[in-house]
Scaffold this motif. Structure first.
Motif, short mmCIF file in Angstrom:
data_model
loop_
_atom_site.label_atom_id
_atom_site.label_comp_id
_atom_site.label_asym_id
_atom_site.label_seq_id
_atom_site.Cartn_x
_atom_site.Cartn_y
_atom_site.Cartn_z
N ARG A 14 0.83 -1.21 0.00
CA ARG A 14 0.00 0.00 0.00
C ARG A 14 0.86 1.25 0.00
O ARG A 14 1.89 1.31 0.67
CB ARG A 14 -0.91 0.02 1.23
N ASP A 15 0.40 2.27 -0.74
CA ASP A 15 1.07 3.57 -0.70
C ASP A 15 1.07 4.08 0.73
O ASP A 15 0.05 4.00 1.42
CB ASP A 15 0.35 4.58 -1.60
N GLY A 16 2.21 4.57 1.18
CA GLY A 16 2.32 5.11 2.53
C GLY A 16 2.55 4.06 3.60
O GLY A 16 2.75 4.40 4.76
N SER A 17 2.53 2.79 3.24
CA SER A 17 2.77 1.73 4.22
C SER A 17 4.27 1.55 4.42
O SER A 17 5.07 1.98 3.58
CB SER A 17 2.17 0.41 3.73
N PRO A 18 4.69 0.92 5.52
CA PRO A 18 6.11 0.64 5.70
C PRO A 18 6.69 -0.17 4.54
O PRO A 18 7.81 0.07 4.10
CB PRO A 18 6.16 -0.15 7.01
N ALA A 19 5.92 -1.13 4.01
CA ALA A 19 6.40 -1.94 2.88
C ALA A 19 6.60 -1.08 1.65
O ALA A 19 7.60 -1.22 0.93
CB ALA A 19 5.41 -3.07 2.59
N GLY A 20 5.66 -0.17 1.39
CA GLY A 20 5.79 0.73 0.26
C GLY A 20 6.98 1.67 0.42
O GLY A 20 7.75 1.89 -0.53
N ALA A 21 7.15 2.19 1.62
CA ALA A 21 8.27 3.11 1.89
C ALA A 21 9.62 2.39 1.76
O ALA A 21 10.61 3.01 1.38
CB ALA A 21 8.12 3.70 3.29
N ALA A 22 9.65 1.10 2.07
CA ALA A 22 10.89 0.33 1.97
C ALA A 22 11.21 -0.08 0.54
O ALA A 22 12.28 -0.59 0.26
CB ALA A 22 10.82 -0.91 2.86
N GLY A 23 10.26 0.12 -0.37
CA GLY A 23 10.49 -0.20 -1.77
C GLY A 23 10.06 -1.58 -2.20
O GLY A 23 10.42 -2.03 -3.29
N GLY A 52 5.19 -5.63 14.41
CA GLY A 52 5.99 -5.38 15.60
C GLY A 52 5.76 -3.97 16.10
O GLY A 52 4.91 -3.24 15.58
N ALA A 53 6.50 -3.60 17.09
CA ALA A 53 6.36 -2.28 17.70
C ALA A 53 6.67 -1.18 16.69
O ALA A 53 7.66 -1.29 15.95
CB ALA A 53 7.28 -2.16 18.91
N PRO A 54 5.83 -0.14 16.62
CA PRO A 54 6.11 0.98 15.72
C PRO A 54 7.51 1.54 15.96
O PRO A 54 7.93 1.70 17.11
CB PRO A 54 5.03 2.00 16.07
N GLY A 55 8.23 1.77 14.88
CA GLY A 55 9.59 2.30 14.97
C GLY A 55 10.66 1.22 15.02
O GLY A 55 11.83 1.51 14.77
N SER A 56 10.27 -0.03 15.33
CA SER A 56 11.25 -1.11 15.31
C SER A 56 11.51 -1.50 13.85
O SER A 56 10.76 -1.13 12.96
CB SER A 56 10.78 -2.31 16.12
N LEU A 75 13.10 -2.66 6.85
CA LEU A 75 11.77 -2.08 6.90
C LEU A 75 11.52 -1.55 8.30
O LEU A 75 11.73 -2.27 9.27
CB LEU A 75 10.75 -3.16 6.54
N GLU A 76 11.12 -0.29 8.41
CA GLU A 76 10.76 0.27 9.71
C GLU A 76 9.26 0.13 9.89
O GLU A 76 8.47 0.59 9.07
CB GLU A 76 11.15 1.74 9.81
N ARG A 77 8.88 -0.56 10.95
CA ARG A 77 7.47 -0.81 11.20
C ARG A 77 6.75 0.48 11.56
O ARG A 77 7.30 1.34 12.22
CB ARG A 77 7.32 -1.83 12.32
#
Length: 84
Positions: A14-23, A52-56, A75-77
């Motif tokens: 998803r756009d804006g998701s941690p996975a999307g931000a990680a590429g 996991g915990a946000p920021g981990s 990937l930053e959660r």
């Protein structure tokens, strides 16, 4: 979103998701999550390891297209539902 095809496969990030931000891209295969091989891992277990915990952070070993070597992505959660 994940599916299973030999390794866990990314269906969408998803756009804006941690996975999307990680590429992460549709069609990427997740070979390992924090050094845990996904070859015999269920998508439910994979999803649980991605959460996991946000920021981990979590390190994914990715196979993309016809690349000869896997790539590691950190990937930053986030604070949302999941890391796709």
């Amino acid at each position: 979103m994940l599916t299973r095809q030999y390794y866990i496969q990314v269906v969408a990030a998803r756009d804006g998701s941690p996975a999307g931000a990680a590429g992460l891209q549709p069609g990427d295969y997740i070979r390992a999550i924090d050094d845990s091989p996904t070859r015999i891992m269920s998508t439910v277990r994979g999803r649980d390891l991605l959460r996991g915990a946000p920021g981990s952070t979590v390190t994914l070993t990715i196979i993309r297209g016809n690349a000869a070597e896997p790539v590691e992505i950190e990937l930053e959660r986030g604070g949302g539902r999941s890391a796709n």
